[in-house]
Enzyme design. Structure first.
Site, PDB file in Angstrom:
ATOM      1  N   ASP A   1       1.042  -1.088   0.099  1.00  0.00           N
ATOM      2  CA  ASP A   1      -0.091   0.252   0.085  1.00  0.00           C
ATOM      3  C   ASP A   1       0.889   1.136  -0.121  1.00  0.00           C
ATOM      4  O   ASP A   1       2.033   1.274   0.256  1.00  0.00           O
ATOM      5  CB  ASP A   1      -0.964  -0.065   1.322  1.00  0.00           C
ATOM      6  CG  ASP A   1      -0.346   0.165   2.698  1.00  0.00           C
ATOM      7  OD1 ASP A   1       0.740  -0.445   2.827  1.00  0.00           O
ATOM      8  OD2 ASP A   1      -1.104   0.058   3.384  1.00  0.00           O
TER       9      ASP A   1
ATOM     10  N   TYR B   1       2.858   4.516   1.127  1.00  0.00           N
ATOM     11  CA  TYR B   1       3.601   5.348   1.901  1.00  0.00           C
ATOM     12  C   TYR B   1       2.133   6.171   2.652  1.00  0.00           C
ATOM     13  O   TYR B   1       1.710   6.778   1.918  1.00  0.00           O
ATOM     14  CB  TYR B   1       4.722   6.151   1.555  1.00  0.00           C
ATOM     15  CG  TYR B   1       5.801   5.379   1.116  1.00  0.00           C
ATOM     16  CD1 TYR B   1       6.415   4.483   1.857  1.00  0.00           C
ATOM     17  CD2 TYR B   1       6.253   5.729  -0.211  1.00  0.00           C
ATOM     18  CE1 TYR B   1       7.767   3.708   1.354  1.00  0.00           C
ATOM     19  CE2 TYR B   1       7.312   4.825  -0.665  1.00  0.00           C
ATOM     20  CZ  TYR B   1       8.025   4.001  -0.039  1.00  0.00           C
ATOM     21  OH  TYR B   1       8.965   3.320  -0.329  1.00  0.00           O
TER      22      TYR B   1
ATOM     23  N   PHE C   1       6.871   1.808  -4.025  1.00  0.00           N
ATOM     24  CA  PHE C   1       8.244   1.995  -3.486  1.00  0.00           C
ATOM     25  C   PHE C   1       8.733   3.552  -3.849  1.00  0.00           C
ATOM     26  O   PHE C   1       9.858   3.904  -3.374  1.00  0.00           O
ATOM     27  CB  PHE C   1       9.215   1.014  -3.887  1.00  0.00           C
ATOM     28  CG  PHE C   1       8.708  -0.389  -3.606  1.00  0.00           C
ATOM     29  CD1 PHE C   1       9.101  -1.157  -2.139  1.00  0.00           C
ATOM     30  CD2 PHE C   1       8.200  -1.342  -4.405  1.00  0.00           C
ATOM     31  CE1 PHE C   1       8.714  -2.013  -1.861  1.00  0.00           C
ATOM     32  CE2 PHE C   1       7.720  -2.604  -4.000  1.00  0.00           C
ATOM     33  CZ  PHE C   1       8.063  -2.943  -2.810  1.00  0.00           C
TER      34      PHE C   1
ATOM     35  N   HIS D   1      10.895  -9.419   1.123  1.00  0.00           N
ATOM     36  CA  HIS D   1      10.893  -7.936   0.849  1.00  0.00           C
ATOM     37  C   HIS D   1      12.001  -6.842   1.268  1.00  0.00           C
ATOM     38  O   HIS D   1      12.869  -7.570   1.744  1.00  0.00           O
ATOM     39  CB  HIS D   1       9.584  -7.563   1.887  1.00  0.00           C
ATOM     40  CG  HIS D   1       8.952  -6.128   1.719  1.00  0.00           C
ATOM     41  ND1 HIS D   1       9.515  -5.174   1.969  1.00  0.00           N
ATOM     42  CD2 HIS D   1       7.910  -5.812   0.801  1.00  0.00           C
ATOM     43  CE1 HIS D   1       8.611  -3.818   1.479  1.00  0.00           C
ATOM     44  NE2 HIS D   1       7.751  -4.476   1.057  1.00  0.00           N
TER      45      HIS D   1
END
Length: 226
Positions: free
Chosen positions: A66, A68, A79, A191
């Site tokens: 999702d 920031y 990202f 991740h």
């Protein structure tokens, strides 16, 4: 749901706008805004990933979870952060891997729009979040739209790379049966978060592997410089 879909995504995604999950999402967002809650990113940037990367141009898919949830960070690309915003820790690890894999210097900013314009679909699972509340809009309806976007990419007979970082991205992509049989390359790693990057993301060499695959299948490699 008042979303203006980019033209070449419209055939695949527009029917969903009238579906129960998307209607419920629209009602939820309207209620949140009426309650005075701050939602990121702004409404004009929520479909930025689709706007910057037309379906016919997609060469690589990178899935996020999702947006920031801090002020001024999110602008619709997974990202990525807006110019002038400090590079977040996960993106710093992505840059670290880029440097190790391809010898590229670490950029001073975190805006990944240059990747998006080259055909890297930087798609989050949920496309909004409440300020200071990570994951707050997961399960509210965005997933129906973003699942359909992934399926639309996978349905093409065009060799494409899917970079799946972390269990969330891997579980989301696992729902797309075409990934198991299509002419695509699926790359998996932990991740890039500081909590897990050292468990296999750093050293995964996904960027060079992706470009080697694209070139082997007659597609142009991505210039990963930012």
């Amino acid at each position: 749901m008042n979303l203006s879909l980019p033209a070449d995504w419209r055939a695949s995604l527009e029917p969903l706008l009238a579906s129960p999950p998307l209607r419920a999402l629209g009602d939820f967002l309207d209620a949140e805004e009426r309650a005075g809650k701050t939602i990121y990113p702004p409404a004009t940037q929520r479909l930025a990933a689709l706007e910057m990367t037309p379906l016919d141009n997609v060469r690589i898919v990178i899935l996020g979870q999702d947006p920031y949830h801090g002020p001024g960070q999110a602008h619709g690309l997974a990202f990525s952060v807006q110019d002038g915003v400090k590079v977040p820790p996960s993106l710093a690890n992505i840059y670290k891997e880029l440097e190790a894999d391809l010898g590229l210097p670490r950029p001073p900013h975190g805006n990944l729009a240059r990747w998006a314009r080259q055909g890297v679909l930087l798609l989050n699972s949920a496309l909004t979040v409440e300020a200071a509340s990570a994951g707050s809009h997961q399960g509210k309806g965005w997933e129906a739209l973003t699942d359909a976007a992934i399926a639309a990419v996978a349905a093409r007979d065009v060799p494409t790379v899917f970079m799946l970082w972390g269990s969330h991205a891997q579980k989301k992509a696992a729902r797309v049966a075409r990934l198991a049989s299509g002419p695509h390359l699926v790359l998996e790693a932990p991740h890039p978060s500081p909590l897990s990057a050292h468990k296999g993301f750093l050293g995964c060499r996904h960027f060079s592997k992706a470009n080697a695959f694209l070139e082997a299948h007659g597609r142009r490699a991505v210039d990963w410089r930012i």
